[in-house]
Design an enzyme around this catalytic site. Sequence first.
Site, PDB file in Angstrom:
ATOM      1  CG  HIS A 129      -1.368   1.401   1.706  1.00 27.65           C
ATOM      2  ND1 HIS A 129      -0.678   2.008   2.706  1.00 27.65           N
ATOM      3  CD2 HIS A 129      -2.340   2.064   1.049  1.00 27.65           C
ATOM      4  CE1 HIS A 129      -1.489   3.202   2.627  1.00 27.65           C
ATOM      5  NE2 HIS A 129      -2.520   3.330   1.828  1.00 27.65           N
ATOM      6  N   GLY A 283     -19.832  13.756  -2.774  1.00 29.90           N
ATOM      7  CA  GLY A 283     -19.431  13.681  -4.169  1.00 29.90           C
ATOM      8  C   GLY A 283     -18.048  12.688  -4.408  1.00 29.90           C
ATOM      9  CB  SER A 288     -11.685   6.001  -6.347  1.00 32.13           C
ATOM     10  OG  SER A 288     -12.026   5.893  -7.875  1.00 32.13           O
TER      11      SER A 288
END
Length: 325
Positions: A129, A283, A288
């Site tokens: 990561h 939003g 993702s």
Amino acid sequence: MAIDSDINLSSPNDSIRQRMFELIQRKQLEIVAASEAIEGNDTKFRSDSWERGAEGGGGRSMLIQDGRVFEKAGVNISKVHGVLPPQAVSQMRNDHSKLDLPAGTSLKFFACGLSLVIHPHNPHAPTTHLNYRYFETWDETGKPHTWWFGGGADLTPSYLYPEDAKQFHQAHKDALDKHDVSLYPRFKKWCDEYFLIKHRNETRGIGGIFFDDFDEFDAERSLKLVEDCFNAFLESYPAITRRRMDTPSTDAEKNWQQIRRGRYVEFNLVLDRGTQFGLRTPGSRVESILMSLPRTAGWVYDHHPEPGSREEELLQVLQDPIEWV
């Protein structure tokens, strides 16, 4: 993508904002190219651009799923701006000491960053990561309120290979030492503490570096530090993956990898601040944000590794992190 034309508030860090966005665009392509070279067979990442619409900003997600080497690999960049609602500001105040604001306050902000997670098929090749970001806030008049950099990179193996751990940590130590030799010990400790799965009393992986709220240097020097850390990742993780991706494995080793991935999911959904912030931001794109989750994972009731096994060897390090360099 370019920085939105409607971001026109004056800021002493306008150039840094633009250059950070240019950096993450460039590094996304470099990381994708390195990963495609490992995949071979002309495998390409899917590129998926998105916009936040009225909220402001957008991003580009690049993903491989069910590849030859990578079961799932995602490299996402985003730039978002707008107004954080009071509940998001309230949560951020708990995690970011520089946001010294009264309760119930909304806040104008700009953020951009790159986040990646790579899950190889082979249980001997580690998951990784990485995230580097820039965050800035300002008041209604356009006066900057605060800014900082944050991020890090860490390694999550299912099987412990000390030479891999040392290579990953040494690359990041070398990058940070160019700026200040006190940074690596601090950021390594911070990483071990941040990625602790508290309800399991074990870390998610064998660490790396992690930092947040970083404005100890001027913005120019901070940006260079982030760039050097990106390069440390590119110098270490692809080499580690090539070393392990074709290692013979058994069904039992694959099963252990699924259990470790289950722990990965637990941390990301229960404890990770970035996931929580993303889901609270109006939003934001859920696909993702949840790109970090593995394609497959498993949970086995009351599982304990065999004494003296390689699985137990890993678990002992996760319960008591060690200094690799």
